[in-house]
Design an enzyme around this catalytic site. Structure first.
Site, short mmCIF file in Angstrom:
data_model
loop_
_atom_site.label_atom_id
_atom_site.label_comp_id
_atom_site.label_asym_id
_atom_site.label_seq_id
_atom_site.Cartn_x
_atom_site.Cartn_y
_atom_site.Cartn_z
CE LYS A 226 -9.98 -21.06 43.24
NZ LYS A 226 -9.51 -22.28 43.30
NE ARG A 260 -3.08 -20.88 40.47
CZ ARG A 260 -4.28 -20.34 39.94
NH1 ARG A 260 -5.16 -20.18 40.57
NH2 ARG A 260 -4.31 -20.10 38.51
C1 9MG Z 1 -5.56 -23.12 38.20
N1 9MG Z 1 -5.88 -23.13 39.49
C2 9MG Z 1 -7.18 -22.55 39.93
N2 9MG Z 1 -7.63 -22.66 41.01
C3 9MG Z 1 -6.61 -23.33 41.40
C4 9MG Z 1 -6.22 -23.83 43.06
O1 9MG Z 1 -7.08 -23.77 43.77
N3 9MG Z 1 -5.01 -24.56 43.04
C5 9MG Z 1 -4.13 -24.90 41.82
N4 9MG Z 1 -3.14 -25.47 42.20
N5 9MG Z 1 -4.47 -24.37 40.67
C6 9MG Z 1 -5.72 -23.64 40.51
#
Ligand code: 9MG
Length: 282
Positions: A226, A260
């Site tokens: 990010k 994630r």
């Molecule tokens: C789909 N998506 C993109 N960034 C995310 C994040 O930080 N958390 C979750 N749960 N989904 C995300």
């Protein structure tokens, strides 16, 4: 959170007594190779298979980009992108599939195809989403965000410290879910890094993530590649892995149980190493 907790995700039991890695599988047009949908489905399967072999506990499939500036897609289009991939991951790999969607139709269809979790960046706020999630019988990740992807990064501001704003929002969403009949045992929480937050908000939120542990539900975080990493380290997206690993380590130390990420193998190592140290204190 109960340290021995596990979550029933359809046919799969997800052990959350230690931190787990969720591999990201985007099935948006910019992630399709140009050989048409057939080739793309095969690409998606191979990519998921690799992430599972690298130690991902589950695969998060998303058909609508939630990047800053992204436009929404129709439920029909989203379903056409997501459903074949969910079906193939379940049938061919017996994978635990999480579906990244805010759309009730996609929730219902994915659950019918064997998905094991719903990951909704809009926390079931879209009309019909709460009922669809309840009906699915699946666990749901509720995420904090401010605004919509199209405009959420245009000068975000908060009247209270970011961790309080996030904790208040998530607590209210949990209360609404419970009042509607979605049991808390089926919920996970996510601070929503990058969703309507400046770099300073994101850094502080991670630093104070312990505040969210007070809500006593499993925490899922997404920081992989990010822009908060890009901005602090001045790195383009393809050079953000070391920064992402540092953030994953800190998140685990502050209570995250699901990370994630795009880069599964190095994250699994970073998280397992971190956990080997932390569990000495348990
Ligand atoms: C789909 N998506 C993109 N960034 C995310 C994040 O930080 N958390 C979750 N749960 N989904 C995300």
């Amino acid at each position: 959170m109960n340290p021995t907790a596990s979550l029933m995700c359809g046919r799969h039991r997800l052990d959350l007594s230690y931190p787990r890695v969720m591999g990201i599988l985007n099935v948006t047009p910019d992630s399709f190779s140009d050989g048409g949908r057939h080739v793309a489905l095969d690409d998606a399967l191979r990519h998921a298979e690799r992430m599972l072999a690298e130690g991902a506990a589950m695969i998060d499939v998303g058909g609508e980009s939630t990047r800053p500036g992204a436009d929404p897609v129709s439920p029909q289009e989203e379903l056409e992108r997501v459903a074949p991939v969910v079906e193939a991951l379940v049938r061919e790999l017996d994978a635990l599939v999480s579906v990244d969607t805010s759309c009730p139709e996609v929730m219902r269809e994915s659950a019918a195809l064997g998905a094991g979790m719903i990951n909704d960046v809009r926390s079931l706020e879209r009309e019909g989403a709460l009922a669809a999630a309840i009906g699915s019988g699946l666990p749901v990740c509720l995420m904090h965000r401010q605004g919509e992807p199209r405009d959420m990064q245009q000068a975000p501001r908060y009247d209270v410290p970011i961790e309080e704003a996030v904790a208040d929002y998530l607590a209210a969403r949990v209360a609404e879910c419970e009042a509607a009949g979605l049991r808390r045992e089926r919920l996970l929480l996510d601070p929503g890094f990058g969703f309507g937050k400046t770099v300073e908000h994101n850094l502080r939120l991670l630093h104070r993530m312990g505040r969210l542990s007070e809500l006593e539900l499993p925490l899922l975080v997404g920081m992989s590649r990010k822009s908060m990493i890009g901005k602090v380290l001045e790195r383009p997206v393809e050079e953000r892995l070391p920064g992402g690993l540092a953030l994953s380590t800190l998140a685990v130390e502050r209570g995250a149980r699901i990370l994630r990420v795009h880069d599964v193998a190095p994250t699994v190592d970073a998280v397992n190493m971190t956990w080997a140290v932390l569990k000495e204190g348990c």
